[in-house]
Design an enzyme around this catalytic site. Sequence first.
Site, PDB file in Angstrom:
ATOM      1  N   HIS A 178     -19.065 -76.009  32.200  1.00 46.25           N
ATOM      2  CA  HIS A 178     -19.189 -76.006  33.073  1.00 46.25           C
ATOM      3  C   HIS A 178     -20.142 -76.911  33.615  1.00 46.25           C
ATOM      4  O   HIS A 178     -20.129 -77.872  32.820  1.00 46.25           O
ATOM      5  CB  HIS A 178     -20.147 -74.455  32.838  1.00 46.25           C
ATOM      6  CG  HIS A 178     -19.424 -73.498  32.856  1.00 46.25           C
ATOM      7  ND1 HIS A 178     -18.733 -72.772  32.042  1.00 46.25           N
ATOM      8  CD2 HIS A 178     -18.663 -72.321  33.924  1.00 46.25           C
ATOM      9  CE1 HIS A 178     -18.850 -71.635  31.616  1.00 46.25           C
ATOM     10  NE2 HIS A 178     -19.057 -71.724  33.014  1.00 46.25           N
TER      11      HIS A 178
ATOM     12  N   LYS B  81     -25.446 -75.701  35.008  1.00 43.21           N
ATOM     13  CA  LYS B  81     -25.816 -74.227  34.535  1.00 43.21           C
ATOM     14  C   LYS B  81     -26.704 -74.428  33.189  1.00 43.21           C
ATOM     15  O   LYS B  81     -26.220 -75.634  32.515  1.00 43.21           O
ATOM     16  CB  LYS B  81     -24.801 -73.962  34.582  1.00 43.21           C
ATOM     17  CG  LYS B  81     -23.750 -72.087  33.892  1.00 43.21           C
ATOM     18  CD  LYS B  81     -22.416 -72.127  33.434  1.00 43.21           C
ATOM     19  CE  LYS B  81     -22.484 -70.701  32.973  1.00 43.21           C
ATOM     20  NZ  LYS B  81     -22.916 -69.926  33.396  1.00 43.21           N
TER      21      LYS B  81
END
Length: 237
Positions: free
Chosen positions: A148, A152
């Site tokens: 990600h 994140k």
Amino acid sequence: MTAPIRLLIHGASGRMGQALLRLCNESGNCQVVAAVTRKSPPQRVVDGVPFFAASELSGVPAFDVAIDFSLPEGFDPVLALCVARRAALVSGTTGLSEAQRGELASAASVIPVLWASNFSLGVAVLNELVERAAVALKGWDVDVVEAHHAQKKDAPSGTALTLGEAAAAAGAHVSYASLRAGDIIGEHTVQFSGPGERIELVHRAGSRDIFARGALHAASRIAGKPPAAYRVRDLLD
């Protein structure tokens, strides 16, 4: 012609809320009758959609389904409103407490509810494939690798944990690896490794709109369903 589904968007000022408003407006299959934000909205009506502050939630007009992408502190009021109105709830709000999950489970005896960590229709299919592979490939090593964007914070991701749980339910021992880099929207690989061979099941997200589209798809399917706790995969057809 079937009447559009009447939606309440809870968490309308967030990234997912904004995507839901835009995509619903483009589809024509749904009508947002109320957009709810945490703070008082600067405008009461935007593009024909009435906006409400969270403190005004009890005064929203009638709706068929509430789609909730908010914060844990905003979850209880919208769940209570859905139960009181006998309307369905579709939620992707993360960080819910055990007590809140218990309330959600109790509400499923009164209204149709769906909570998911990921609303991608492709991920819903991937989850089912992982379950089937884990049952068939007993004793194989299972690794869930996810990537990600750099901002994140949680790792492994909620989706990775859900995929791992699907394999673990069949008795597999699951290992996780996470990568946080650049602006990667979301990539998940579930790798099954056996003697002399390996299977990889992969999903890559190319746009965050897939999550909003999946939530709208779920809302269109869950409206009018009997009270129960549903999964995205239950509403694919």
